[in-house]
Scaffold this motif. Structure first.
Motif, mmCIF file in Angstrom:
data_model
loop_
_atom_site.group_PDB
_atom_site.id
_atom_site.type_symbol
_atom_site.label_atom_id
_atom_site.label_comp_id
_atom_site.label_asym_id
_atom_site.label_seq_id
_atom_site.Cartn_x
_atom_site.Cartn_y
_atom_site.Cartn_z
ATOM 1 N N LEU A 52 -6.058 -0.307 3.059
ATOM 2 C CA LEU A 52 -6.411 1.210 3.186
ATOM 3 C C LEU A 52 -7.596 1.508 3.982
ATOM 4 O O LEU A 52 -8.705 0.528 4.019
ATOM 5 C CB LEU A 52 -6.517 1.675 1.716
ATOM 6 C CG LEU A 52 -5.034 1.528 0.970
ATOM 7 C CD1 LEU A 52 -5.369 2.016 -0.315
ATOM 8 C CD2 LEU A 52 -4.072 2.535 1.597
ATOM 9 N N ASN B 105 1.738 6.074 -2.774
ATOM 10 C CA ASN B 105 0.870 6.525 -1.767
ATOM 11 C C ASN B 105 1.441 7.420 -0.727
ATOM 12 O O ASN B 105 1.288 7.442 0.644
ATOM 13 C CB ASN B 105 0.300 5.420 -1.061
ATOM 14 C CG ASN B 105 -0.833 5.802 -0.050
ATOM 15 O OD1 ASN B 105 -1.371 6.726 -0.182
ATOM 16 N ND2 ASN B 105 -1.233 4.938 0.886
ATOM 17 N N LEU C 264 1.124 10.126 4.138
ATOM 18 C CA LEU C 264 0.442 9.479 3.091
ATOM 19 C C LEU C 264 -0.706 9.896 2.299
ATOM 20 O O LEU C 264 -1.276 10.831 2.832
ATOM 21 C CB LEU C 264 -0.198 8.097 3.997
ATOM 22 C CG LEU C 264 0.527 7.079 4.716
ATOM 23 C CD1 LEU C 264 0.063 5.966 5.206
ATOM 24 C CD2 LEU C 264 1.880 6.834 3.733
ATOM 25 N N THR C 265 -0.781 9.680 1.022
ATOM 26 C CA THR C 265 -1.823 10.049 0.156
ATOM 27 C C THR C 265 -3.221 9.508 0.772
ATOM 28 O O THR C 265 -4.102 10.275 0.743
ATOM 29 C CB THR C 265 -1.575 9.951 -1.244
ATOM 30 O OG1 THR C 265 -0.408 10.081 -1.649
ATOM 31 C CG2 THR C 265 -2.671 10.585 -2.359
ATOM 32 N N ASN C 266 -3.338 8.480 0.755
ATOM 33 C CA ASN C 266 -4.571 7.588 1.430
ATOM 34 C C ASN C 266 -3.994 7.028 2.601
ATOM 35 O O ASN C 266 -3.198 6.251 2.906
ATOM 36 C CB ASN C 266 -4.976 6.560 0.447
ATOM 37 C CG ASN C 266 -5.215 7.186 -0.908
ATOM 38 O OD1 ASN C 266 -6.263 7.882 -1.148
ATOM 39 N ND2 ASN C 266 -4.350 6.833 -1.834
ATOM 40 N N LYS D 93 0.808 -1.096 -0.053
ATOM 41 C CA LYS D 93 0.002 0.177 0.019
ATOM 42 C C LYS D 93 0.757 1.439 0.064
ATOM 43 O O LYS D 93 0.506 2.260 -0.315
ATOM 44 C CB LYS D 93 -0.708 0.237 1.155
ATOM 45 C CG LYS D 93 -1.808 -1.197 1.319
ATOM 46 C CD LYS D 93 -2.625 -1.455 0.045
ATOM 47 C CE LYS D 93 -3.518 -2.428 0.161
ATOM 48 N NZ LYS D 93 -3.246 -3.846 -0.047
ATOM 49 N N VAL D 94 2.209 0.919 0.244
ATOM 50 C CA VAL D 94 3.396 2.280 0.238
ATOM 51 C C VAL D 94 4.518 1.727 -0.024
ATOM 52 O O VAL D 94 4.781 0.514 0.275
ATOM 53 C CB VAL D 94 3.312 2.947 1.819
ATOM 54 C CG1 VAL D 94 4.436 3.688 1.663
ATOM 55 C CG2 VAL D 94 1.901 3.350 2.324
#
Length: 113
Positions: free
Chosen positions: A112, A38, A54-56, A22-23
């Motif tokens: 997320l 992310n 983090l973006t999300n 996710k990252v």
């Protein structure tokens, strides 16, 4: 082969029975993110101390975070703190534990929000 994966309603698809990062981050020795997934921004907090935003957001901060220093000269990196919207990486000299500015890599696996 596929160019776009989306749900039947046209939104983002959900992976099931799979794990995906996710990252993903390659950060400079001044917290500038390169080749990042992310990551919205980085902050250089001082020598060897970097925070990445983090973006999300993640669903929980109790997920798997990994970090390594981007140098083969006996440097080490660790995740010092983590939240659902950011995490902190510390880099230091392996032999004496002294803080040291260095490129760093990080990966986060989990869900997320």
């Amino acid at each position: 082969k596929a160019d776009t994966i989306q749900s039947t309603s046209g939104g983002a698809a959900t992976l099931t029975k799979q794990s995906a990062a996710k990252v993903h981050l390659f950060g400079s020795n001044a917290a500038v993110p390169f080749n990042a997934l992310n990551i919205s921004s980085g902050v250089d907090n001082g020598t060897g101390d970097y925070t990445y935003n983090l973006t999300n957001a993640l669903s929980t901060e109790t997920t798997m975070f990994l970090a390594t220093a981007g140098d083969s000269n006996a440097r080490t990196a660790t995740i010092a703190s983590r939240a659902t919207t950011s995490f902190k990486v510390l880099t230091f000299i392996s032999s004496n534990g002294a803080a040291s500015d260095h490129t760093n890599f990080a990966e986060v696996n989990g869900d997320l929000a």
